[in-house]
Structures are given as C-alpha cells and as structure tokens.
Enzyme design. Structure first.
Site, short mmCIF file in Angstrom:
data_model
loop_
_atom_site.label_atom_id
_atom_site.label_comp_id
_atom_site.label_asym_id
_atom_site.label_seq_id
_atom_site.Cartn_x
_atom_site.Cartn_y
_atom_site.Cartn_z
N ARG A 54 15.18 8.82 -32.37
CA ARG A 54 15.66 7.65 -31.64
C ARG A 54 16.95 7.14 -32.28
NH1 ARG A 54 13.27 4.09 -28.20
NH2 ARG A 54 11.21 4.97 -28.65
N GLY A 80 8.80 16.63 -17.00
CA GLY A 80 9.60 15.78 -17.87
C GLY A 80 9.87 16.37 -19.24
N LYS A 124 11.78 14.90 -31.81
CA LYS A 124 12.36 13.75 -31.12
C LYS A 124 12.88 12.73 -32.13
CE LYS A 124 9.73 13.96 -26.82
NZ LYS A 124 8.83 13.23 -25.87
N GLY A 183 -18.16 14.79 1.74
CA GLY A 183 -17.57 15.13 0.45
C GLY A 183 -18.45 15.96 -0.44
N ARG A 226 -6.54 19.23 -22.01
CA ARG A 226 -5.57 18.38 -22.69
C ARG A 226 -6.23 17.21 -23.42
NH1 ARG A 226 -1.06 18.11 -17.92
NH2 ARG A 226 -2.93 18.49 -16.68
N GLN A 227 -7.41 16.81 -22.96
CA GLN A 227 -8.16 15.77 -23.67
C GLN A 227 -9.04 16.46 -24.70
OE1 GLN A 227 -7.68 12.56 -23.28
NE2 GLN A 227 -9.36 11.65 -24.42
#
Length: 288
Positions: A187, A220, A185, A35, A90-91
């Site tokens: 709900r 998604g 968004k 590895g 993204r972090q």
C-alpha cells in the site's frame, strides 16, 4: 467396476470410460416443480461416480448424496467419487469465529458412505484431504497440459497472484525450465493505493509472463496481477487457470488485459481448451 455419471458430465464420462474400458451408465435425474430432486442409479458392488458439481452447486450436491445413499442401500462396498471441481473448498479454515470449515463438513458427510477415494482437480489447498480420516483424496494437477499450452509463447517466468498458489507456479515452472515467483501486495503510504510486485528483486521488463491460479471467479485477482505485471514492463501476460467460473463481467476484464487464457474443462466455458479426462482416467486406473 462400473462408471456412473450425471448428465452434465457426459463429455468427461465418455472419454474416461473409453480410456479405462468401462461401461458408462447415466444417473437418472428429476427436478420437481417445488425444487426437490430425485435420482435413480442401478445397484452395483463397486462403482465410480462422476459428478460435475458446478454450477447449481447446492442442488447437485443433494443429487450426489442421494445417489450415494441409493448405492449404499443396495450394498455397494466401494465407491470412487470423481468431482473435477470440488465446491466449498475455499472455506478450508475458519476465517471468523462461529464459521464452519465447509470443506471438512462436505468430506465428513462423504465418509458416511462407502466412498474410498475422492478424485478432484487442483484442490484449493492440498491439505484439504487431511481433514477426514479414512477418505483418500487424490489431488490431480495436470501441469503437463498447462506447460504444453503455454510453451509456444516462449515463457520467461511463471507467477502466482499470491503466495497461496506458489506451489502451482512451481510445478509449471519446473516443466518449462523457467523461474517462478508470486506477487506481494503493498500500500502506498501517501495515496493509499494498493499495488503488487513480485517478491524480492525480480524484473519483469520485456519478459513473457504466465499467471497461474486455481479459480477464476470475478477475475479481480487475476486482472490485478496482469495489470501490475504490465506496469512492471512485461511484454505479454498469459494465464492458466484450472476452474474458470467467469462470474459477472469477468470476461470483459480478462479480455482487456490477458493476452491468452487457458482453462480446463472441469467447468466448461469458451476458454476450456485443456481436457482433463485423461488425467482423471490415469488417477482412477492407479487406484482400481
């Protein structure tokens, strides 16, 4: 100035080297059975290093740092790093106590070497470049290519799936001469179901919509935006995404909703119809 590239970035390297009139040299790579990895790069005082870091992100990052270490040991004064897709971006903040800011960690380690500039395509957040002093971060957003791709569809509105990509929608909409917005968004208090709609009083009835985002991973977020756009009456939904990872069953999700998908070749896939090599070459040329 010489251009070095890893094997998985040969397609971009040939185009960039040709555009800039540079000699392109392949970085030698070895993967051992246990590895571990090894690289070899010819010494140079000034170098452009082109690294496609996805997939196999962690292994490719080790190879990148080994190449940078070798260049530094042999007296390189300046390295321009080109990473079309920058992993760990993204972090970009601490989402929970005890977490690192992963992209800051990555950039700070690059700064230990004579890396003067980092050139990347569509960073997750533009402010990422402010984390580390002394490292110039060039964020390439090829909006012109995106506009050319979708102009044929007579676009009525550009939408981002959330507020975080609103600046991308704004850049594309300006070139197309159409309005832009983003999804919020909500709900349903009775059913608990989450639904999305554009911010404010915006009608999508009968309109051709383009969704724009930086990363398509599982699909998604993009598919939810697409489905809600069609529920709100959109006649067609197209998507432009900079980095298409297409994980899991993302391909099936996309095919079931989006009329057409355009991706760049930062991460090669069957949708990578937008070549960013010219944009990268221009950014390199501007700093040489």
């Amino acid at each position: 100035m010489r251009l070095y590239y890893f094997k998985n970035a040969e397609d971009l390297a040939r185009q960039i080297a040709g555009a800039l009139g540079l000699d392109a040299k392949l970085v030698e790579e070895r993967d051992f059975p246990d590895g571990e990895v090894l690289v070899r790069v010819e010494p140079a005082r000034e170098a452009i290093l082109l690294a496609r870091l996805y997939p196999d992100v962690n292994k490719n990052l080790v190879k990148l740092f080994l190449a940078l270490d070798a260049l530094s040991d042999y007296g390189a004064d300046r390295v321009v790093l080109v990473a079309p897709y920058l992993p760990y971006a993204r972090q970009d903040r601490r989402f929970r106590d005890g977490e690192p800011i992963s992209v800051k960690f990555l950039l700070s380690h690059l700064r230990q070497y004579p890396v003067s500039h980092l050139i990347a395509v569509d960073l997750h957040k533009p402010y990422i470049g402010d984390y580390v002093a002394g490292l110039r971060v060039v964020n390439v957003y090829p909006a012109e290519k995106y506009a050319a791709a979708v102009r044929r569809w007579s676009v009525d509105v550009v939408l981002s799936p959330d507020a975080g990509s609103l600046h991308r929608a704004a850049a594309l909409a300006e070139l197309l001469g159409v309005p832009y917005n983003y999804f919020e968004k909500f709900r349903d208090r009775e059913t608990g179901e989450i639904y999305m709609k554009p911010r404010g009083d915006v009608s999508l009835q009968g309109k051709s919509v383009v969704l724009v985002d930086d990363i398509l991973a599982t699909g998604g977020t993009l598919v939810d935006a697409c489905k809600n756009a069609k529920l709100l009456g959109a006649s067609a939904v197209y998507a432009v995404v900079s980095h298409c990872q297409l994980l899991g069953n993302a391909r099936e999700k996309i095919k079931g909703c989006v009329n057409a998908l355009y991706c760049t070749n930062t991460i090669p896939c069957e949708y990578s119809s937008l070549d960013v090599s010219e944009d990268l070459a221009k950014s390199i040329s501007a700093i040489l």
